[in-house]
Design a protein around this motif. Structure first.
Motif, PDB file in Angstrom:
ATOM      1  N   ASN A 126       0.820  -1.212   0.000  1.00 60.37           N
ATOM      2  CA  ASN A 126       0.000   0.000   0.000  1.00 60.37           C
ATOM      3  C   ASN A 126       0.852   1.259   0.000  1.00 60.37           C
ATOM      4  OD1 ASN A 126      -1.631  -2.141   1.975  1.00 60.37           O
ATOM      5  ND2 ASN A 126      -2.869  -1.209   0.386  1.00 60.37           N
ATOM      6  N   GLU A 127       1.937   1.258   0.777  1.00 60.83           N
ATOM      7  CA  GLU A 127       2.852   2.405   0.753  1.00 60.83           C
ATOM      8  C   GLU A 127       3.538   2.518  -0.604  1.00 60.83           C
ATOM      9  OE1 GLU A 127       3.016   1.682   5.351  1.00 60.83           O
ATOM     10  OE2 GLU A 127       3.151   0.353   3.654  1.00 60.83           O
ATOM     11  N   ILE A 128       3.877   1.386  -1.201  1.00 58.15           N
ATOM     12  CA  ILE A 128       4.509   1.407  -2.518  1.00 58.15           C
ATOM     13  C   ILE A 128       3.573   2.023  -3.550  1.00 58.15           C
ATOM     14  CG2 ILE A 128       5.388  -0.019  -4.401  1.00 58.15           C
ATOM     15  CD1 ILE A 128       7.321   0.228  -2.095  1.00 58.15           C
ATOM     16  N   LEU A 129       2.286   1.718  -3.457  1.00 59.49           N
ATOM     17  CA  LEU A 129       1.308   2.292  -4.390  1.00 59.49           C
ATOM     18  C   LEU A 129       1.256   3.811  -4.265  1.00 59.49           C
ATOM     19  CD1 LEU A 129      -1.641  -0.272  -4.037  1.00 59.49           C
ATOM     20  CD2 LEU A 129      -0.107   0.002  -5.993  1.00 59.49           C
ATOM     21  N   VAL A 130       1.293   4.313  -3.048  1.00 55.51           N
ATOM     22  CA  VAL A 130       1.274   5.763  -2.820  1.00 55.51           C
ATOM     23  C   VAL A 130       2.545   6.409  -3.369  1.00 55.51           C
ATOM     24  CG1 VAL A 130       1.288   7.578  -1.069  1.00 55.51           C
ATOM     25  CG2 VAL A 130      -0.236   5.608  -0.813  1.00 55.51           C
ATOM     26  N   LEU A 131       3.684   5.836  -3.028  1.00 59.28           N
ATOM     27  CA  LEU A 131       4.964   6.395  -3.462  1.00 59.28           C
ATOM     28  C   LEU A 131       5.106   6.333  -4.983  1.00 59.28           C
ATOM     29  CD1 LEU A 131       7.217   4.831  -0.696  1.00 59.28           C
ATOM     30  CD2 LEU A 131       6.649   7.253  -0.931  1.00 59.28           C
ATOM     31  N   ASN A 132       4.637   5.250  -5.570  1.00 60.27           N
ATOM     32  CA  ASN A 132       4.742   5.107  -7.025  1.00 60.27           C
ATOM     33  C   ASN A 132       3.867   6.137  -7.735  1.00 60.27           C
ATOM     34  OD1 ASN A 132       5.819   3.450  -9.314  1.00 60.27           O
ATOM     35  ND2 ASN A 132       3.631   3.159  -9.697  1.00 60.27           N
ATOM     36  N   HIS A 133       2.692   6.399  -7.179  1.00 60.72           N
ATOM     37  CA  HIS A 133       1.822   7.440  -7.749  1.00 60.72           C
ATOM     38  C   HIS A 133       2.529   8.794  -7.757  1.00 60.72           C
ATOM     39  CE1 HIS A 133      -1.638  10.016  -8.472  1.00 60.72           C
ATOM     40  NE2 HIS A 133      -1.386  10.639  -7.337  1.00 60.72           N
ATOM     41  N   MET A 134       3.202   9.110  -6.670  1.00 56.19           N
ATOM     42  CA  MET A 134       3.921  10.382  -6.581  1.00 56.19           C
ATOM     43  C   MET A 134       5.100  10.398  -7.557  1.00 56.19           C
ATOM     44  SD  MET A 134       3.889  10.780  -2.411  1.00 56.19           S
ATOM     45  CE  MET A 134       4.306  12.518  -2.346  1.00 56.19           C
ATOM     46  N   TYR A 135       5.769   9.263  -7.661  1.00 48.80           N
ATOM     47  CA  TYR A 135       6.973   9.200  -8.494  1.00 48.80           C
ATOM     48  C   TYR A 135       6.657   9.351  -9.983  1.00 48.80           C
ATOM     49  CZ  TYR A 135      11.488   7.466 -10.212  1.00 48.80           C
ATOM     50  OH  TYR A 135      12.709   7.336 -10.842  1.00 48.80           O
ATOM     51  N   VAL A 136       5.638   8.641 -10.452  1.00 47.92           N
ATOM     52  CA  VAL A 136       5.324   8.695 -11.891  1.00 47.92           C
ATOM     53  C   VAL A 136       4.713  10.032 -12.285  1.00 47.92           C
ATOM     54  CG1 VAL A 136       5.018   6.200 -12.053  1.00 47.92           C
ATOM     55  CG2 VAL A 136       3.034   7.630 -11.598  1.00 47.92           C
ATOM     56  N   ASN A 137       4.222  10.787 -11.309  1.00 51.82           N
ATOM     57  CA  ASN A 137       3.642  12.098 -11.601  1.00 51.82           C
ATOM     58  C   ASN A 137       4.573  13.248 -11.223  1.00 51.82           C
ATOM     59  OD1 ASN A 137       0.708  11.677 -12.562  1.00 51.82           O
ATOM     60  ND2 ASN A 137       0.877  10.298 -10.807  1.00 51.82           N
ATOM     61  N   SER A 138       5.830  12.936 -11.005  1.00 55.03           N
ATOM     62  CA  SER A 138       6.840  13.967 -10.745  1.00 55.03           C
ATOM     63  C   SER A 138       7.756  14.095 -11.963  1.00 55.03           C
ATOM     64  CB  SER A 138       7.654  13.615  -9.499  1.00 55.03           C
ATOM     65  OG  SER A 138       6.853  13.607  -8.339  1.00 55.03           O
ATOM     66  N   PHE A 139       8.546  15.164 -11.980  1.00 54.94           N
ATOM     67  CA  PHE A 139       9.573  15.396 -13.012  1.00 54.94           C
ATOM     68  C   PHE A 139       8.979  15.613 -14.416  1.00 54.94           C
ATOM     69  CE2 PHE A 139      11.016  12.098  -9.965  1.00 54.94           C
ATOM     70  CZ  PHE A 139      11.736  12.945  -9.152  1.00 54.94           C
ATOM     71  N   MET A 140       7.721  16.005 -14.477  1.00 56.76           N
ATOM     72  CA  MET A 140       7.111  16.225 -15.779  1.00 56.76           C
ATOM     73  C   MET A 140       7.546  17.553 -16.397  1.00 56.76           C
ATOM     74  SD  MET A 140       3.260  14.738 -15.278  1.00 56.76           S
ATOM     75  CE  MET A 140       2.991  12.976 -14.977  1.00 56.76           C
ATOM     76  N   LEU A 141       7.831  18.528 -15.545  1.00 58.67           N
ATOM     77  CA  LEU A 141       8.236  19.845 -16.041  1.00 58.67           C
ATOM     78  C   LEU A 141       9.747  19.993 -16.121  1.00 58.67           C
ATOM     79  CD1 LEU A 141       5.679  22.115 -14.139  1.00 58.67           C
ATOM     80  CD2 LEU A 141       5.474  21.107 -16.413  1.00 58.67           C
ATOM     81  N   SER A 142      10.446  19.304 -15.242  1.00 57.61           N
ATOM     82  CA  SER A 142      11.908  19.367 -15.231  1.00 57.61           C
ATOM     83  C   SER A 142      12.438  18.193 -14.434  1.00 57.61           C
ATOM     84  CB  SER A 142      12.396  20.682 -14.617  1.00 57.61           C
ATOM     85  OG  SER A 142      12.118  20.716 -13.222  1.00 57.61           O
ATOM     86  N   SER A 143      13.750  17.997 -14.473  1.00 60.91           N
ATOM     87  CA  SER A 143      14.359  16.881 -13.741  1.00 60.91           C
ATOM     88  C   SER A 143      14.275  17.064 -12.226  1.00 60.91           C
ATOM     89  CB  SER A 143      15.825  16.727 -14.149  1.00 60.91           C
ATOM     90  OG  SER A 143      16.544  17.923 -13.867  1.00 60.91           O
ATOM     91  N   GLY A 144      14.038  18.291 -11.786  1.00 56.53           N
ATOM     92  CA  GLY A 144      13.937  18.550 -10.354  1.00 56.53           C
ATOM     93  C   GLY A 144      12.527  18.829  -9.887  1.00 56.53           C
ATOM     94  N   HIS A 145      11.559  18.622 -10.763  1.00 55.78           N
ATOM     95  CA  HIS A 145      10.167  18.955 -10.439  1.00 55.78           C
ATOM     96  C   HIS A 145       9.545  17.901  -9.525  1.00 55.78           C
ATOM     97  CE1 HIS A 145       5.731  19.182 -11.635  1.00 55.78           C
ATOM     98  NE2 HIS A 145       5.976  20.257 -10.920  1.00 55.78           N
ATOM     99  N   ARG A 146       9.237  18.312  -8.297  1.00 51.51           N
ATOM    100  CA  ARG A 146       8.598  17.433  -7.325  1.00 51.51           C
ATOM    101  C   ARG A 146       7.329  18.106  -6.814  1.00 51.51           C
ATOM    102  NH1 ARG A 146      11.803  16.885  -2.624  1.00 51.51           N
ATOM    103  NH2 ARG A 146      13.025  18.693  -3.270  1.00 51.51           N
TER     104      ARG A 146
END
Length: 228
Positions: A126-146
């Protein structure tokens, strides 16, 4: 053997059988065929998990064109495989396999095994699902975008009930895998000039918590090691 000792032995045997019956109900699949081989069954099941994870790690390396892994301390690899051997879910086994793959990747200069084995061992699917959601939706604008995510959205991604999802979010906060957006002062506080004096207690009451979170740099590195 006296009658008393015989009764004690009989009672102990019955208690052992009841305990094993209970354990069998907890574990998916017909593990227990007899009290004498219960331990061997567990060891064999864990061994199969370890073989599966090692096989997956080898395939991940080969998919990157790497045939010769780098050597790592035996303490690190045995700790990783010890923790990983208890995993049943394929998502968790994949995470451990990728951590192992990245650990023995000669192109990976970061020695991640010791640190992230301890962290991954404290996470559920369950924690992996949350973290993965955040990870795949980060860095869309730049390499440092969080970007920051609403806590309510993250709780839904955990696919559990409200109380459990709150505990899951607390756990990844505890592990410093995510960080909260800094609190903001309410608009009326912002309008007060710097020269005006205001009681600290009044400021404390007017702080607006964001209840939004993003991956920490530590969390980003973990996700790289268990997903890429």
């Amino acid at each position: 053997m006296s009658n008393d000792n015989s009764e004690l032995a009989k009672g102990a045997g019955l208690a052992a059988e009841k305990a094993l019956d209970f354990v069998e109900k907890l574990i998916a699949g017909p593990f227990i065929e007899g009290t004498g081989i219960f331990t061997d069954k567990i060891k064999y099941w864990r061994f199969k998990n370890q073989v599966n994870i090692i096989t997956k790690a080898k395939k991940y390396l080969e998919s990157k064109g790497i045939s010769t892994p780098k050597k790592i301390p035996i303490k690190d690899v045995t700790t990783l495989l010890e923790y990983a051997s208890f995993e049943e879910e394929s998502i968790m086994q994949d995470s451990w396999a990728k951590l192992l793959s990245n650990t023995i990747n000669p192109n990976n200069k970061f020695d991640s095994c010791h640190v992230f084995s301890q962290i991954l061992n404290q996470l559920s699917i369950n924690e992996i699902l949350v973290l993965n959601h955040m990870y795949v939706n980060s860095f869309m604008l730049s390499s440092g975008h969080r970007p920051y995510f609403d806590a309510s959205d993250l709780k839904r991604k955990s696919q559990t009930d409200y109380i459990s999802s709150s505990i899951i979010l607390d756990n990844i906060i505890r592990l410093r895998l995510v960080e909260e957006q800094p609190p903001k002062l309410l608009e009326e506080i912002k309008k007060i000039s710097d020269s005006d004096y205001i009681e600290q207690e009044d400021i404390d009451h007017r702080i607006e918590n964001s209840n939004r979170f993003r991956l920490s740099n530590f969390g980003v590195e973990l996700m790289k090691q268990i997903t890429d």
